[in-house]
Enzyme design. Structure first.
Site, PDB file in Angstrom:
ATOM      1  N   ALA A 188       6.302 -13.177 -16.118  1.00 48.47           N
ATOM      2  CA  ALA A 188       6.295 -14.616 -15.809  1.00 48.47           C
ATOM      3  C   ALA A 188       6.074 -14.837 -14.308  1.00 48.47           C
ATOM      4  O   ALA A 188       5.350 -15.759 -13.910  1.00 48.47           O
ATOM      5  CB  ALA A 188       7.612 -15.251 -16.254  1.00 48.47           C
TER       6      ALA A 188
ATOM      7  N   ASP B  75      -2.175  -7.180 -17.191  1.00 53.64           N
ATOM      8  CA  ASP B  75      -2.433  -7.663 -18.556  1.00 53.64           C
ATOM      9  C   ASP B  75      -1.183  -8.300 -19.169  1.00 53.64           C
ATOM     10  O   ASP B  75      -1.267  -9.031 -20.152  1.00 53.64           O
ATOM     11  CB  ASP B  75      -2.966  -6.541 -19.460  1.00 53.64           C
ATOM     12  CG  ASP B  75      -2.035  -5.339 -19.601  1.00 53.64           C
ATOM     13  OD1 ASP B  75      -0.958  -5.318 -18.966  1.00 53.64           O
ATOM     14  OD2 ASP B  75      -2.393  -4.402 -20.358  1.00 53.64           O
TER      15      ASP B  75
ATOM     16  N   TYR C  35       9.355 -10.339 -15.094  1.00 52.06           N
ATOM     17  CA  TYR C  35       8.270  -9.725 -14.315  1.00 52.06           C
ATOM     18  C   TYR C  35       6.943 -10.409 -14.618  1.00 52.06           C
ATOM     19  O   TYR C  35       6.260 -10.912 -13.712  1.00 52.06           O
ATOM     20  CB  TYR C  35       8.174  -8.218 -14.610  1.00 52.06           C
ATOM     21  CG  TYR C  35       6.850  -7.596 -14.190  1.00 52.06           C
ATOM     22  CD1 TYR C  35       6.465  -7.556 -12.849  1.00 52.06           C
ATOM     23  CD2 TYR C  35       5.970  -7.069 -15.143  1.00 52.06           C
ATOM     24  CE1 TYR C  35       5.249  -7.009 -12.460  1.00 52.06           C
ATOM     25  CE2 TYR C  35       4.754  -6.507 -14.760  1.00 52.06           C
ATOM     26  CZ  TYR C  35       4.396  -6.482 -13.423  1.00 52.06           C
ATOM     27  OH  TYR C  35       3.187  -5.943 -13.047  1.00 52.06           O
TER      28      TYR C  35
ATOM     29  N   GLY D 219       0.799  -1.235   0.000  1.00 52.92           N
ATOM     30  CA  GLY D 219       0.000   0.000   0.000  1.00 52.92           C
ATOM     31  C   GLY D 219       0.825   1.275   0.000  1.00 52.92           C
ATOM     32  O   GLY D 219       0.259   2.363  -0.115  1.00 52.92           O
ATOM     33  N   ALA D 220       2.154   1.145   0.124  1.00 51.43           N
ATOM     34  CA  ALA D 220       2.994   2.350   0.052  1.00 51.43           C
ATOM     35  C   ALA D 220       3.520   2.582  -1.358  1.00 51.43           C
ATOM     36  O   ALA D 220       4.295   3.511  -1.592  1.00 51.43           O
ATOM     37  CB  ALA D 220       4.150   2.251   1.036  1.00 51.43           C
TER      38      ALA D 220
ATOM     39  N   LEU E 190       8.527  -1.488   2.162  1.00 49.20           N
ATOM     40  CA  LEU E 190       9.232  -0.233   1.824  1.00 49.20           C
ATOM     41  C   LEU E 190      10.533  -0.535   1.078  1.00 49.20           C
ATOM     42  O   LEU E 190      11.637  -0.241   1.543  1.00 49.20           O
ATOM     43  CB  LEU E 190       9.486   0.646   3.059  1.00 49.20           C
ATOM     44  CG  LEU E 190       8.231   1.130   3.799  1.00 49.20           C
ATOM     45  CD1 LEU E 190       8.607   2.048   4.969  1.00 49.20           C
ATOM     46  CD2 LEU E 190       7.256   1.853   2.849  1.00 49.20           C
TER      47      LEU E 190
ATOM     48  N   ARG F 139       0.345   0.583 -25.522  1.00 50.04           N
ATOM     49  CA  ARG F 139      -0.150   0.202 -24.201  1.00 50.04           C
ATOM     50  C   ARG F 139      -1.558   0.780 -24.070  1.00 50.04           C
ATOM     51  O   ARG F 139      -1.884   1.803 -24.675  1.00 50.04           O
ATOM     52  CB  ARG F 139       0.750   0.760 -23.074  1.00 50.04           C
ATOM     53  CG  ARG F 139       2.193   0.228 -23.092  1.00 50.04           C
ATOM     54  CD  ARG F 139       2.215  -1.257 -22.757  1.00 50.04           C
ATOM     55  NE  ARG F 139       3.553  -1.842 -22.688  1.00 50.04           N
ATOM     56  CZ  ARG F 139       4.134  -2.503 -23.695  1.00 50.04           C
ATOM     57  NH1 ARG F 139       3.514  -2.648 -24.864  1.00 50.04           N
ATOM     58  NH2 ARG F 139       5.333  -3.050 -23.533  1.00 50.04           N
TER      59      ARG F 139
HETATM   60  P1  NAD Z   1       5.009  -0.180  -7.079  1.00 56.78           P
HETATM   61  O1  NAD Z   1       6.303  -0.748  -7.571  1.00 56.78           O
HETATM   62  O2  NAD Z   1       4.774   1.281  -7.164  1.00 56.78           O
HETATM   63  O3  NAD Z   1       4.789  -0.588  -5.541  1.00 56.78           O
HETATM   64  C1  NAD Z   1       5.013  -1.870  -5.059  1.00 56.78           C
HETATM   65  C2  NAD Z   1       4.893  -1.819  -3.532  1.00 56.78           C
HETATM   66  O4  NAD Z   1       5.082  -3.136  -3.010  1.00 56.78           O
HETATM   67  C3  NAD Z   1       5.938  -0.927  -2.855  1.00 56.78           C
HETATM   68  O5  NAD Z   1       5.336  -0.123  -1.868  1.00 56.78           O
HETATM   69  C4  NAD Z   1       6.911  -1.921  -2.232  1.00 56.78           C
HETATM   70  O6  NAD Z   1       7.567  -1.412  -1.069  1.00 56.78           O
HETATM   71  C5  NAD Z   1       5.981  -3.070  -1.905  1.00 56.78           C
HETATM   72  N1  NAD Z   1       6.693  -4.362  -1.818  1.00 56.78           N
HETATM   73  C6  NAD Z   1       7.576  -4.881  -2.718  1.00 56.78           C
HETATM   74  N2  NAD Z   1       8.025  -6.061  -2.281  1.00 56.78           N
HETATM   75  C7  NAD Z   1       7.412  -6.317  -1.111  1.00 56.78           C
HETATM   76  C8  NAD Z   1       7.449  -7.392  -0.192  1.00 56.78           C
HETATM   77  N3  NAD Z   1       8.236  -8.466  -0.400  1.00 56.78           N
HETATM   78  N4  NAD Z   1       6.665  -7.336   0.905  1.00 56.78           N
HETATM   79  C9  NAD Z   1       5.881  -6.253   1.147  1.00 56.78           C
HETATM   80  N5  NAD Z   1       5.821  -5.198   0.312  1.00 56.78           N
HETATM   81  C10 NAD Z   1       6.566  -5.228  -0.806  1.00 56.78           C
HETATM   82  O7  NAD Z   1       3.901  -1.005  -7.832  1.00 56.78           O
HETATM   83  P2  NAD Z   1       2.498  -0.530  -8.492  1.00 56.78           P
HETATM   84  O8  NAD Z   1       2.782   0.035  -9.825  1.00 56.78           O
HETATM   85  O9  NAD Z   1       1.726   0.217  -7.507  1.00 56.78           O
HETATM   86  O10 NAD Z   1       1.825  -1.967  -8.721  1.00 56.78           O
HETATM   87  C11 NAD Z   1       1.019  -2.558  -7.709  1.00 56.78           C
HETATM   88  C12 NAD Z   1       0.498  -3.880  -8.203  1.00 56.78           C
HETATM   89  O11 NAD Z   1      -0.243  -3.688  -9.411  1.00 56.78           O
HETATM   90  C13 NAD Z   1       1.598  -4.889  -8.550  1.00 56.78           C
HETATM   91  O12 NAD Z   1       1.183  -6.164  -8.120  1.00 56.78           O
HETATM   92  C14 NAD Z   1       1.688  -4.840 -10.070  1.00 56.78           C
HETATM   93  O13 NAD Z   1       2.127  -6.070 -10.594  1.00 56.78           O
HETATM   94  C15 NAD Z   1       0.248  -4.531 -10.437  1.00 56.78           C
HETATM   95  N6  NAD Z   1       0.061  -3.807 -11.701  1.00 56.78           N
HETATM   96  C16 NAD Z   1       0.682  -2.602 -11.917  1.00 56.78           C
HETATM   97  C17 NAD Z   1       0.442  -1.912 -13.100  1.00 56.78           C
HETATM   98  C18 NAD Z   1       1.056  -0.557 -13.370  1.00 56.78           C
HETATM   99  O14 NAD Z   1       0.834   0.011 -14.446  1.00 56.78           O
HETATM  100  N7  NAD Z   1       1.781   0.043 -12.451  1.00 56.78           N
HETATM  101  C19 NAD Z   1      -0.404  -2.459 -14.084  1.00 56.78           C
HETATM  102  C20 NAD Z   1      -1.009  -3.698 -13.817  1.00 56.78           C
HETATM  103  C21 NAD Z   1      -0.778  -4.356 -12.630  1.00 56.78           C
HETATM  104  P1  TYD Z   2       6.718   0.850 -18.659  1.00 56.76           P
HETATM  105  O1  TYD Z   2       6.240   2.162 -18.142  1.00 56.76           O
HETATM  106  O2  TYD Z   2       8.004   0.300 -18.178  1.00 56.76           O
HETATM  107  O3  TYD Z   2       5.527  -0.184 -18.444  1.00 56.76           O
HETATM  108  P2  TYD Z   2       5.365  -1.712 -19.033  1.00 56.76           P
HETATM  109  O4  TYD Z   2       6.659  -2.149 -19.615  1.00 56.76           O
HETATM  110  O5  TYD Z   2       5.033  -2.472 -17.802  1.00 56.76           O
HETATM  111  O6  TYD Z   2       4.277  -1.641 -20.049  1.00 56.76           O
HETATM  112  O7  TYD Z   2       6.830   0.962 -20.231  1.00 56.76           O
HETATM  113  C1  TYD Z   2       5.716   1.358 -21.022  1.00 56.76           C
HETATM  114  C2  TYD Z   2       6.165   1.411 -22.464  1.00 56.76           C
HETATM  115  O8  TYD Z   2       7.144   2.446 -22.613  1.00 56.76           O
HETATM  116  C3  TYD Z   2       6.848   0.130 -22.929  1.00 56.76           C
HETATM  117  O9  TYD Z   2       6.490  -0.114 -24.286  1.00 56.76           O
HETATM  118  C4  TYD Z   2       8.322   0.451 -22.834  1.00 56.76           C
HETATM  119  C5  TYD Z   2       8.376   1.935 -23.125  1.00 56.76           C
HETATM  120  N1  TYD Z   2       9.472   2.682 -22.449  1.00 56.76           N
HETATM  121  C6  TYD Z   2      10.342   3.469 -23.205  1.00 56.76           C
HETATM  122  O10 TYD Z   2      10.223   3.579 -24.440  1.00 56.76           O
HETATM  123  N2  TYD Z   2      11.338   4.131 -22.562  1.00 56.76           N
HETATM  124  C7  TYD Z   2      11.514   4.038 -21.208  1.00 56.76           C
HETATM  125  O11 TYD Z   2      12.484   4.652 -20.674  1.00 56.76           O
HETATM  126  C8  TYD Z   2      10.606   3.235 -20.443  1.00 56.76           C
HETATM  127  C9  TYD Z   2      10.751   3.106 -18.956  1.00 56.76           C
HETATM  128  C10 TYD Z   2       9.586   2.579 -21.104  1.00 56.76           C
END
Ligand code: NAD
Ligand code: TYD
Length: 333
Positions: free
Chosen positions: A149, A124, A147, A8-9, A35, A211
């Site tokens: 996988a 996705d 990631y 949640g952080a 964290l 995306r």
């Molecule tokens: P993020 O990287 O911003 O945050 C991840 C959080 O998990 C952090 O606060 C970190 O401290 C905590 N964490 C990591 N390892 C931990 C552990 N072993 N124990 C406890 N806490 C731990 O991630 P996000 O972008 O907020 O993504 C959150 C979730 O959503 C993830 O499961 C990710 O796979 C999923 N998700 C993200 C996106 C995206 O676009 N960001 C899209 C689809 C799904």
């Molecule tokens: P990203 O934000 O890393 O999300 P994800 O790979 O999980 O979809 O990347 C989004 C898209 O942007 C992806 O096609 C890779 C591209 N990208 C760049 O072209 N340059 C960058 O520096 C980064 C981080 C991503």
């Protein structure tokens, strides 16, 4: 409802905690977060004094702590994960530990403590890349990166716990999120903050990868709905319906900040780079969800947020971030 949120952080988790406290008077939230570099208590400064909110620092792989934290919970939502594809390519170990083994640790506690609901936050990316059409929840999993996988492995464990033990699990698979509090390694916050500082924007390959962008609050609304009304054992896709090429986002960010295209740098492509993601979200739409925020409005709002909150991201873009950036982008750093 006594809710345990893990991770949640982080970006989506912190937005979700704020979303739930703002919308449901009767919710109590415990946030279990390790964290890591991506976790930041600044993301929740505005809610930390809310009596309905408690923070516990810890690892989801720590079975004793997980058991203690989950005892008596009505539901668990697992956001905790290692989440950045590029980091999973340079070092997959933490992804397997947290995303696979951490999920298993949570599932075991949920099973033993008979917690009535477990929601796994997935992505996705577990479906892999799709040239045409869109993935449904029935599509095969075909992940490309360490990631995705690891996330796919977690999804399979979650579904196996339902089939084998009857554990009341749910999964959401969302498309790419963007919005406030996203760590500046993902494309949107990295490019916004680099552009503000007149630094280069590193576009991978030809920049034509697609995306489907989802404003983070729209994801929170979908997660809330699945948590309350989803059917145990089921998977729900959550997509924004905004398919955009990376170069289009890049140009739009530069335009919103009044910067020129000379900041763009084409750099080596990401290995195994998925070309396109697209989701069919009719299953969640049938429950009444739809995304509220059109991409252009969401991106404008997001750019504005980073412009107005440099005290949030400037400290992050030092220390760990700086060495990561140098490793990942070489001479561009
Ligand atoms: P993020 O990287 O911003 O945050 C991840 C959080 O998990 C952090 O606060 C970190 O401290 C905590 N964490 C990591 N390892 C931990 C552990 N072993 N124990 C406890 N806490 C731990 O991630 P996000 O972008 O907020 O993504 C959150 C979730 O959503 C993830 O499961 C990710 O796979 C999923 N998700 C993200 C996106 C995206 O676009 N960001 C899209 C689809 C799904
Ligand atoms: P990203 O934000 O890393 O999300 P994800 O790979 O999980 O979809 O990347 C989004 C898209 O942007 C992806 O096609 C890779 C591209 N990208 C760049 O072209 N340059 C960058 O520096 C980064 C981080 C991503």
């Amino acid at each position: 409802m006594r809710l345990v949120v893990t991770g949640g952080a982080g970006f989506i988790g912190s937005n979700f905690v704020r979303y739930m406290l703002g919308r449901h008077d009767d919710v109590e939230i415990v946030n279990l977060d390790k964290l890591t570099y991506a976790g930041n208590l600044e993301n929740l400064r505005d809610v930390e004094d809310d009596p309905r909110y408690t923070f516990v620092r810890g690892d989801i792989c720590d079975a004793a702590l997980v058991g203690e934290t989950l005892r008596g919970a009505d539901a668990v939502v697992n956001f905790a994960a290692e989440t950045h594809v590029d980091r999973s390519i340079s070092g997959p170990q933490d992804f397997i530990s947290t995303d696979v083994l951490g999920t298993h640790t949570l599932l075991e506690a949920v099973r033993q403590l008979e917690i009535p609901r477990y929601l796994q936050i997935s992505t996705d990316e577990v479906y892999g890349s799709i040239d045409e059409g869109a993935f449904t929840e029935e599509s095969d999993l075909d992940p490309s990166s360490p990631y995705s996988a690891s996330k796919a492995g977690a999804d399979l464990l979650v579904l196996a716990y339902h089939r084998t033990f009857g554990t009341p699990v749910l999964i959401t698979r969302s498309s790419n999120n963007y919005g406030p509090y996203q760590y500046p390694e993902k494309i949107v916050p990295l490019f916004i903050t680099n552009a503000i500082d007149d630094r280069h924007l590193p576009v991978y390959g030809d920049g034509l990868n697609v995306r489907d962008w989802l404003y983070v609050e729209d994801n929170c609304a979908g997660i809330d709905l699945v948590l309350r009304e989803g059917v145990p054992g089921e998977v729900y896709n959550i997509g924004g319906g905004n398919e955009v090429q990376n170069l289009t986002i890049t140009h739009r960010i530069l335009e919103l900040l009044g910067k020129g295209d000379e900041l763009i740098r084409y750099v080596a492509d990401r290995p195994g780079h998925d070309r396109r993601y697209a989701l069919d979200c009719s299953k969640l739409r049938a429950l009444g969800w739809r995304p509220d925020v059109p991409f252009d409005a969401g991106l404008t709002r997001t750019v504005q947020w980073y412009v107005e909150n440099p005290e949030w991201w400037r400290p992050i873009k030092s220390g760990e971030w700086r060495s990561y950036y140098a490793r990942q982008y070489g001479e561009l750093a």
